[in-house]
Design a protein around this motif. Structure first.
Motif, PDB file in Angstrom:
ATOM      1  N   SER A 126      -8.664   1.002   9.843  1.00  0.00           N
ATOM      2  CA  SER A 126      -7.466   0.906   9.013  1.00  0.00           C
ATOM      3  C   SER A 126      -6.932   2.268   8.589  1.00  0.00           C
ATOM      4  O   SER A 126      -6.092   2.340   7.698  1.00  0.00           O
ATOM      5  CB  SER A 126      -7.736   0.058   7.771  1.00  0.00           C
ATOM      6  N   LEU A 136      -4.521  -1.471   4.543  1.00  0.00           N
ATOM      7  CA  LEU A 136      -4.484  -0.203   3.809  1.00  0.00           C
ATOM      8  C   LEU A 136      -4.385   0.995   4.740  1.00  0.00           C
ATOM      9  O   LEU A 136      -4.738   0.919   5.911  1.00  0.00           O
ATOM     10  CB  LEU A 136      -5.746  -0.049   2.959  1.00  0.00           C
ATOM     11  N   PHE A 137      -3.917   2.088   4.172  1.00  0.00           N
ATOM     12  CA  PHE A 137      -3.932   3.388   4.833  1.00  0.00           C
ATOM     13  C   PHE A 137      -4.053   4.433   3.731  1.00  0.00           C
ATOM     14  O   PHE A 137      -3.863   4.135   2.557  1.00  0.00           O
ATOM     15  CB  PHE A 137      -2.682   3.619   5.681  1.00  0.00           C
ATOM     16  N   SER A 139      -4.969   4.043  -3.156  1.00  0.00           N
ATOM     17  CA  SER A 139      -5.400   2.735  -3.641  1.00  0.00           C
ATOM     18  C   SER A 139      -6.710   2.865  -4.403  1.00  0.00           C
ATOM     19  O   SER A 139      -7.485   3.787  -4.175  1.00  0.00           O
ATOM     20  CB  SER A 139      -5.594   1.770  -2.470  1.00  0.00           C
ATOM     21  N   THR A 159      -8.122   4.505   6.754  1.00  0.00           N
ATOM     22  CA  THR A 159      -8.331   4.658   5.318  1.00  0.00           C
ATOM     23  C   THR A 159      -9.594   5.473   5.086  1.00  0.00           C
ATOM     24  O   THR A 159     -10.597   5.255   5.743  1.00  0.00           O
ATOM     25  CB  THR A 159      -8.493   3.291   4.642  1.00  0.00           C
ATOM     26  N   LEU A 164     -13.778   1.851   7.848  1.00  0.00           N
ATOM     27  CA  LEU A 164     -12.421   1.949   7.299  1.00  0.00           C
ATOM     28  C   LEU A 164     -11.606   3.017   8.028  1.00  0.00           C
ATOM     29  O   LEU A 164     -10.428   2.808   8.321  1.00  0.00           O
ATOM     30  CB  LEU A 164     -12.466   2.262   5.801  1.00  0.00           C
ATOM     31  N   THR A 165     -12.219   4.140   8.306  1.00  0.00           N
ATOM     32  CA  THR A 165     -11.516   5.216   9.009  1.00  0.00           C
ATOM     33  C   THR A 165     -11.097   4.764  10.402  1.00  0.00           C
ATOM     34  O   THR A 165      -9.985   5.041  10.843  1.00  0.00           O
ATOM     35  CB  THR A 165     -12.414   6.466   9.103  1.00  0.00           C
ATOM     36  N   LYS A 177      -5.935   6.885   1.156  1.00  0.00           N
ATOM     37  CA  LYS A 177      -7.194   7.042   0.432  1.00  0.00           C
ATOM     38  C   LYS A 177      -7.452   5.822  -0.445  1.00  0.00           C
ATOM     39  O   LYS A 177      -6.553   5.311  -1.103  1.00  0.00           O
ATOM     40  CB  LYS A 177      -7.156   8.307  -0.415  1.00  0.00           C
ATOM     41  N   LEU A 178      -8.712   5.397  -0.443  1.00  0.00           N
ATOM     42  CA  LEU A 178      -9.163   4.282  -1.263  1.00  0.00           C
ATOM     43  C   LEU A 178     -10.260   4.813  -2.185  1.00  0.00           C
ATOM     44  O   LEU A 178     -11.295   5.271  -1.726  1.00  0.00           O
ATOM     45  CB  LEU A 178      -9.713   3.153  -0.378  1.00  0.00           C
ATOM     46  N   CYS A 207       0.845  -1.181   0.000  1.00  0.00           N
ATOM     47  CA  CYS A 207       0.000   0.000   0.000  1.00  0.00           C
ATOM     48  C   CYS A 207       0.888   1.242   0.000  1.00  0.00           C
ATOM     49  O   CYS A 207       1.864   1.323   0.750  1.00  0.00           O
ATOM     50  CB  CYS A 207      -0.920  -0.005   1.213  1.00  0.00           C
ATOM     51  N   ALA A 266      -9.199  -4.653   3.067  1.00  0.00           N
ATOM     52  CA  ALA A 266      -8.584  -3.351   3.353  1.00  0.00           C
ATOM     53  C   ALA A 266      -7.889  -3.275   4.708  1.00  0.00           C
ATOM     54  O   ALA A 266      -7.551  -2.183   5.159  1.00  0.00           O
ATOM     55  CB  ALA A 266      -9.647  -2.263   3.253  1.00  0.00           C
TER      56      ALA A 266
END
Length: 152
Positions: free
Chosen positions: A146, A123-124, A50, A148, A142-143, A126-127, A46, A120
């Motif tokens: 992870s 991940l970190f 992403s 994200t 997600l926030t 922006k997706l 990552c 995810a």
């Protein structure tokens, strides 16, 4: 059709020792584990930017669903932006360099948002995803878990 016409026909000179189609089908199950290992070895990391999307993997034409026996019990009817299909969905996350970060195969009727939490975790940043990923609850999860931010 691809194997008969393209590989055994047009590419015979480049690959003179290709097996027959029936032998090729017998060899496919043996190659799953090496292919999965190879896929895992080429995964990228990552980078903070992403992209996520899914695509259909149709196993047969819609007219042949009831006669199809190979993936019976596994494949399902699903709908994509291109219409109805019978098969699976391939979900993928790539980084801004185009390297695979995460991949998952699900049944064809799986909502695009469903596998995101599993995919995810590492991940970190922006997706980015299309409108199939719009969800306040998913963005909040997600926030929180992870770091994200989902942008649709």
């Amino acid at each position: 059709a691809f194997y008969y016409h393209h590989m055994l026909g047009m590419m015979k000179r480049e690959f003179p020792n290709l097996p027959s189609y029936s032998r090729f089908i017998e060899l496919v199950p043996r190659s799953i584990m090496p292919l999965c290992s190879y896929l895992q070895s080429i995964m990228g990391d990552c980078t903070g930017i992403s992209y996520i999307d899914s695509t259909k993997i149709a196993v047969c034409h819609n007219k042949r669903i009831y006669r199809h026996k190979v993936f019976e019990g596994l494949a399902t009817r699903g709908k994509s932006s291109m219409g109805w299909f019978y098969g699976f969905k391939l979900h993928a996350i790539i980084n801004h360099k185009g390297e695979l970060v995460s991949v998952k195969v699900t049944a064809g009727n799986t909502d695009d948002r469903a596998p995101v939490k599993d995919m995810a975790t590492s991940l970190f940043g922006k997706l980015f995803g299309d409108r199939g990923y719009i969800s306040k609850a998913l963005n909040a999860w997600l926030t929180k878990h992870s770091d994200t931010r989902l942008i649709t």
